[in-house]
Design an enzyme around this catalytic site. Structure first.
Site, PDB file in Angstrom:
ATOM      1  N   ASP A  32      37.350  55.512  28.177  1.00  0.00           N
ATOM      2  CA  ASP A  32      38.559  56.015  27.518  1.00  0.00           C
ATOM      3  C   ASP A  32      39.492  56.624  28.558  1.00  0.00           C
ATOM      4  O   ASP A  32      39.049  57.318  29.479  1.00  0.00           O
ATOM      5  CB  ASP A  32      38.149  57.075  26.465  1.00  0.00           C
ATOM      6  N   ASN A  88      36.544  56.145  13.920  1.00  0.00           N
ATOM      7  CA  ASN A  88      37.596  56.564  13.004  1.00  0.00           C
ATOM      8  C   ASN A  88      38.230  55.369  12.289  1.00  0.00           C
ATOM      9  O   ASN A  88      38.457  54.329  12.911  1.00  0.00           O
ATOM     10  CB  ASN A  88      38.689  57.320  13.768  1.00  0.00           C
ATOM     11  N   HIS A 101      36.760  50.332  16.931  1.00  0.00           N
ATOM     12  CA  HIS A 101      36.107  50.778  18.177  1.00  0.00           C
ATOM     13  C   HIS A 101      35.146  51.916  17.877  1.00  0.00           C
ATOM     14  O   HIS A 101      35.380  52.733  16.987  1.00  0.00           O
ATOM     15  CB  HIS A 101      37.117  51.192  19.234  1.00  0.00           C
TER      16      HIS A 101
END
Ligand code: 5GP
Ligand code: ZN
Length: 138
Positions: A32, A88, A101
């Site tokens: 990330d 999420n 993801h």
């Protein structure tokens, strides 16, 4: 954001660079850009599915299976004490990139407080009825 300008589709195809951790023809894992902690990684299917409501069970199963190996590798490398796997779905749930993801967020004792949500109180009878109503939809 549509499928055509989806940033994670582009990362999946290698059109946008990423710090790639692992890659198969179907999946890609990369670090990330704004990590919660060192080693924060994302695992995506290369095919575009917006969220858990769209992804098929077979792809999701394979993704999570690969995810167990990724989680262990991140733990071995970072020496983290624990890990949050977060996924999420929808803006109200905090999703900002609408390509499915799975987050791997290494956690260290005393690092920061969370991930918490406000905890309510459930009535056991209502819970029973709700569980049954959901079960009927599976
Ligand atoms: P979400 O909020 O949708 O669950 O998570 C999206 C994540 O993608 C965020 O943690 C964000 O930092 C990360 N992210 C967004 N754009 C990029 C990018 O271009 N490259 C990488 N490596 N991560 C990104
Ligand atoms: Zn996409």
């Amino acid at each position: 954001m549509t499928k055509d300008d989806c940033i994670f589709c582009k990362i999946g195809r290698g059109e946008i660079p990423s710090a790639t951790v692992y890659e198969t023809p179907e999946f890609k894992c990369f670090l990330d850009l704004a990590p919660g902690n060192k080693g924060h990684a994302l695992l995506i299917p290369k095919e575009h599915f917006a969220n858990v409501f769209e992804i098929d069970a077979d792809t999701a199963g394979k993704l999570f299976s690969l995810g167990t190996e990724i989680a262990r590798a991140i733990k071995d490398e970072t020496g983290c004490d624990g890990m949050n796997l977060v996924q999420n779905n929808g803006e109200c749930a905090g999703q900002t990139v609408h390509h499915f993801h799975l987050h791997f967020i290494p956690r260290f004792e005393g690092d920061w407080d969370g991930l918490k949500w406000p905890q309510g109180e459930a009535d056991p009878e209502e819970n029973k009825k709700l569980a049954e109503a959901i079960r009927k939809r599976i």
